[in-house]
Scaffold this motif. Structure first.
Motif, PDB file in Angstrom:
ATOM      1  N   ALA A 176       0.808  -1.217   0.000  1.00 42.70           N
ATOM      2  CA  ALA A 176       0.000   0.000   0.000  1.00 42.70           C
ATOM      3  C   ALA A 176       0.847   1.275   0.000  1.00 42.70           C
ATOM      4  O   ALA A 176       0.303   2.370  -0.156  1.00 42.70           O
ATOM      5  N   ASP A 177       2.152   1.155   0.151  1.00 39.56           N
ATOM      6  CA  ASP A 177       3.022   2.325   0.245  1.00 39.56           C
ATOM      7  C   ASP A 177       3.086   3.057  -1.100  1.00 39.56           C
ATOM      8  O   ASP A 177       3.640   2.541  -2.068  1.00 39.56           O
ATOM      9  N   PRO A 178       2.537   4.272  -1.173  1.00 34.72           N
ATOM     10  CA  PRO A 178       2.516   4.992  -2.443  1.00 34.72           C
ATOM     11  C   PRO A 178       3.887   5.537  -2.857  1.00 34.72           C
ATOM     12  O   PRO A 178       4.071   5.943  -4.001  1.00 34.72           O
ATOM     13  N   SER A 179       4.856   5.541  -1.951  1.00 29.31           N
ATOM     14  CA  SER A 179       6.179   6.070  -2.290  1.00 29.31           C
ATOM     15  C   SER A 179       7.057   5.048  -3.010  1.00 29.31           C
ATOM     16  O   SER A 179       8.141   5.382  -3.470  1.00 29.31           O
ATOM     17  N   ARG A 232       7.928  -2.423  -8.943  1.00 26.30           N
ATOM     18  CA  ARG A 232       9.147  -3.233  -8.920  1.00 26.30           C
ATOM     19  C   ARG A 232       9.773  -3.206  -7.529  1.00 26.30           C
ATOM     20  O   ARG A 232      10.171  -4.232  -6.996  1.00 26.30           O
ATOM     21  N   GLN A 233       9.842  -2.031  -6.922  1.00 28.32           N
ATOM     22  CA  GLN A 233      10.425  -1.902  -5.589  1.00 28.32           C
ATOM     23  C   GLN A 233       9.622  -2.691  -4.564  1.00 28.32           C
ATOM     24  O   GLN A 233      10.194  -3.336  -3.685  1.00 28.32           O
ATOM     25  N   LEU A 245       9.310  -7.317  -0.994  1.00 26.36           N
ATOM     26  CA  LEU A 245       8.588  -8.506  -0.527  1.00 26.36           C
ATOM     27  C   LEU A 245       9.447  -9.759  -0.650  1.00 26.36           C
ATOM     28  O   LEU A 245       9.413 -10.636   0.222  1.00 26.36           O
ATOM     29  N   GLN A 246      10.228  -9.860  -1.713  1.00 22.27           N
ATOM     30  CA  GLN A 246      11.101 -11.024  -1.878  1.00 22.27           C
ATOM     31  C   GLN A 246      12.193 -11.045  -0.816  1.00 22.27           C
ATOM     32  O   GLN A 246      12.520 -12.103  -0.276  1.00 22.27           O
ATOM     33  N   ILE A 247      12.749  -9.888  -0.515  1.00 23.30           N
ATOM     34  CA  ILE A 247      13.768  -9.810   0.536  1.00 23.30           C
ATOM     35  C   ILE A 247      13.145 -10.186   1.879  1.00 23.30           C
ATOM     36  O   ILE A 247      13.712 -10.971   2.644  1.00 23.30           O
ATOM     37  N   TYR A 248      11.970  -9.642   2.164  1.00 23.86           N
ATOM     38  CA  TYR A 248      11.261  -9.948   3.408  1.00 23.86           C
ATOM     39  C   TYR A 248      11.016 -11.452   3.540  1.00 23.86           C
ATOM     40  O   TYR A 248      11.277 -12.050   4.582  1.00 23.86           O
ATOM     41  N   ALA A 275      13.265 -10.079  -9.921  1.00 24.26           N
ATOM     42  CA  ALA A 275      12.130  -9.163  -9.846  1.00 24.26           C
ATOM     43  C   ALA A 275      12.396  -8.015 -10.788  1.00 24.26           C
ATOM     44  O   ALA A 275      13.359  -7.285 -10.618  1.00 24.26           O
ATOM     45  N   GLY A 276      11.561  -7.878 -11.785  1.00 24.13           N
ATOM     46  CA  GLY A 276      11.693  -6.773 -12.713  1.00 24.13           C
ATOM     47  C   GLY A 276      13.034  -6.751 -13.434  1.00 24.13           C
ATOM     48  O   GLY A 276      13.583  -5.703 -13.714  1.00 24.13           O
ATOM     49  N   GLY A 277      13.610  -7.935 -13.707  1.00 22.95           N
ATOM     50  CA  GLY A 277      14.849  -8.002 -14.440  1.00 22.95           C
ATOM     51  C   GLY A 277      16.092  -7.875 -13.578  1.00 22.95           C
ATOM     52  O   GLY A 277      17.199  -7.947 -14.056  1.00 22.95           O
TER      53      GLY A 277
END
Length: 161
Positions: free
Chosen positions: A91-94, A98-99, A104-107, A138-140
């Motif tokens: 939900a973070d709009p900032s 891709r980020q 999420l993958q790191i988490y 993720a995203g290349g």
């Protein structure tokens, strides 16, 4: 038609759809469901299957697991902290999409490292070289996960994808 007890799934879906700046018709098309059916889900008149929720989550680029909890398919108490953390990240709009996915993958890699992964295998199937480090793309951008205690805390390693 009486409203079914599906928690706040419909409200949540409507909010996520609006945040993604999608019309009901656009989301229905992207998820492969009918416009009236999606409208009924949002209004709490229909309880969708896990498969439909997965399609909608993919179209919204959010966690299907979050929708499963909201629909009562998964036990909310079981992984409440994980689901809330994922929801806050998504939900973070900032952050761009891709980020969000990389974060999420790191988490998830840290959760697995600490023994909290979902259905963890004894050895990671993607750990081809036996180092305990896996590549997730993720995203290349390849993100190296599951670090060992000998590595520094400089963060995940990135390699050209």
């Amino acid at each position: 038609m009486a409203s079914l007890n599906v928690g706040n799934l419909g409200e949540y879906l409507r909010e996520q759809r609006r945040n993604a700046q999608l019309s009901l018709r656009q989301l229905a098309d992207a998820a492969g469901v009918s416009n009236p059916y999606l409208s009924q889900i949002e209004r709490g008149l229909r309880k969708p299957s896990a498969e439909v929720l997965q399609q909608v989550a993919k179209a919204l680029r959010i966690s299907a697991e979050t929708l499963y909890v909201r629909a009562g398919i998964l036990d909310a108490e079981r992984d409440r902290d994980e689901v809330e953390t994922r929801a806050v990240i998504l939900a973070d709009p900032s952050l761009n999409e891709r980020q969000k996915q990389v974060l999420l993958q790191i988490y998830e890699s840290f959760r697995k490292e600490n023994g909290f992964g979902i259905g963890e295998p004894a050895a990671d199937e993607d750990d081809e070289d036996g180092t305990g480090i896996t590549d997730e793309v993720a995203g290349g951008t390849a993100v190296r996960g599951t670090r060992t205690a000998d590595e520094d805390d400089a963060g995940p390693r990135r390699t050209a994808g």
